[in-house]
Design an enzyme around this catalytic site. Structure first.
Site, PDB file in Angstrom:
ATOM      1  N   ALA A 155      18.855   9.226   8.866  1.00 15.00           N
ATOM      2  CA  ALA A 155      19.647  10.462   8.855  1.00 15.00           C
ATOM      3  C   ALA A 155      19.385  11.156   7.522  1.00 15.00           C
ATOM      4  CB  ALA A 155      21.126  10.136   8.985  1.00 15.00           C
ATOM      5  N   LYS A 156      19.025  12.424   7.596  1.00 14.64           N
ATOM      6  CA  LYS A 156      18.823  13.183   6.350  1.00 14.64           C
ATOM      7  C   LYS A 156      20.189  13.730   5.943  1.00 14.64           C
ATOM      8  CE  LYS A 156      15.795  16.767   4.416  1.00 14.64           C
ATOM      9  NZ  LYS A 156      15.380  16.092   3.185  1.00 14.64           N
ATOM     10  N   ALA A 157      20.983  12.835   5.343  1.00 14.62           N
ATOM     11  CA  ALA A 157      22.370  13.167   5.003  1.00 14.62           C
ATOM     12  C   ALA A 157      22.472  13.501   3.523  1.00 14.62           C
ATOM     13  CB  ALA A 157      23.268  11.979   5.329  1.00 14.62           C
ATOM     14  N   TYR A 161      21.334  11.525  -0.926  1.00 16.03           N
ATOM     15  CA  TYR A 161      20.657  12.098  -2.090  1.00 16.03           C
ATOM     16  C   TYR A 161      21.354  11.753  -3.393  1.00 16.03           C
ATOM     17  CZ  TYR A 161      17.284  13.790   1.073  1.00 16.03           C
ATOM     18  OH  TYR A 161      16.272  13.802   2.008  1.00 16.03           O
TER      19      TYR A 161
END
Ligand SMILES: Cc1ncc(COP(=O)(O)O)c(C=O)c1O
Length: 313
Positions: A155-157, A161
């Site tokens: 998941a690019k959550a 980051y």
């Protein structure tokens, strides 16, 4: 590089003024990191402009949302059309596009069920992400990537980051351009915002997704290009030390594109110059995105905006 503002941002189906795309400080996303997002590039071409792999990016956005049980009230084709609309409304190309789905203002508890889903799409000029023409000087981070079954790496959550920031800040304060994260077992994973590739004895290697790497759209593009060029490609777990003795190493990503690596932990890779296979792949990648080679894989979505000179970092 400071954000260069544009005129409009797409919000839940409408184009609103850039300055009005604001959030309340008590929004769920601010406290709990509850967002998923994308980074997409639109390139200038001889005949106009085109977005690179738009449906794949928007599908990954929907996939990221699904993992976090966020119900996005827009279908894939509506999201793709929204990206085209905002680029054409702002008339800015080349540009970087940042779609984001987040949990907004509602309730303060961890449970997100009372906080509304908001979808925004912004675009703005953005040039080179990894500086250094002859290749980047990078390090192995002392921070590992997300462990399996903790924060889902596919998941690019936004929350992921925080890990990327630790890796990137440590690299920067120590004088490197970027850091490479190992997974929880000490195997090569990826950069703070890039996938990684190694060339050794003519074979192209990249870690599989199970090593806590994001399913990069550029990674997939490079794998496709490499196979098309007749290269032997393998996705396999890579020990750290293979990086040091590789003939070539490069990063891939929407922001980083195809970026050669010159040294890792001050150990020079190959002869310190971008290698032949890296150059072959980069030539094909930049040829396609810049419209100088045929779009043989059907990766480009045209937008009606004349391109201007790119802004470089
Ligand atoms: C952690 C991470 N890995 C890999 C990538 C590369 O993915 P893509 O090529 O889809 O931009 C990115 C950038 O989105 C990233 O943030």
């Amino acid at each position: 590089m400071p954000i260069q503002t544009t005129s409009k941002i797409w919000h839940n189906g409408n184009l609103i003024p850039w300055e009005q795309a604001t959030l309340h400080v008590m929004s769920h996303v601010i406290h709990y990191g509850s967002s998923v997002f994308e980074g997409v590039r639109c390139y200038g071409q001889p005949q106009g402009s085109a977005v690179f792999r738009l449906p794949e990016h928007m599908q990954r956005l929907l996939d990221s949302a699904k993992i976090y049980r966020m119900v996005v009230p827009f279908a894939l084709d509506e999201l793709c059309a929204a990206v085209v609309d905002v680029i054409e409304a702002n008339g800015v190309s080349p540009c970087y596009i940042r779609p984001i789905v987040l949990r907004g203002y509602g309730e303060i508890g961890v449970s997100p069920k009372g906080s509304p889903i908001e979808v925004y799409i912004a675009n703005f000029p953005w040039g080179k992400y990894i500086a250094g023409h002859g290749g980047a000087d990078v390090c192995i981070s002392s921070w590992n990537r997300l462990a399996p079954n903790t924060m889902p790496a596919l998941a690019k959550a936004g929350a992921n980051y925080m890990n990327s920031q630790l890796i990137h800040m440590e690299a920067e304060v120590n004088g490197y351009q970027e850091g490479i994260g190992l997974d929880v077992n000490g195997l090569v994973s990826e950069g703070s915002g890039e996938n990684i590739f190694i060339v050794r004895n003519g074979v192209l290697y990249t870690p599989p997704l199970a090593n806590s790497a994001l399913s990069g759209i550029t990674r997939d593009s490079v794998l496709t290009i490499a196979r098309h060029l007749g290269l032997t490609v393998t996705e396999q777990a890579l020990p750290r030390e293979l990086l040091y003795i590789a003939d070539e190493v490069f990063f891939t990503g929407t922001a980083a594109e195809v970026s050669p690596i010159r040294s890792i932990d001050r150990i020079v890779i190959g002869d310190g110059n971008p290698g032949e296979i890296t150059k072959q792949i980069a030539d094909e990648f930049f040829g396609i995105v810049n419209g100088l080679k045929p779009d043989r894989f059907g990766w480009l979505t045209p937008v009606k905006v004349p391109a201007h000179e790119p802004v470089t970092a």
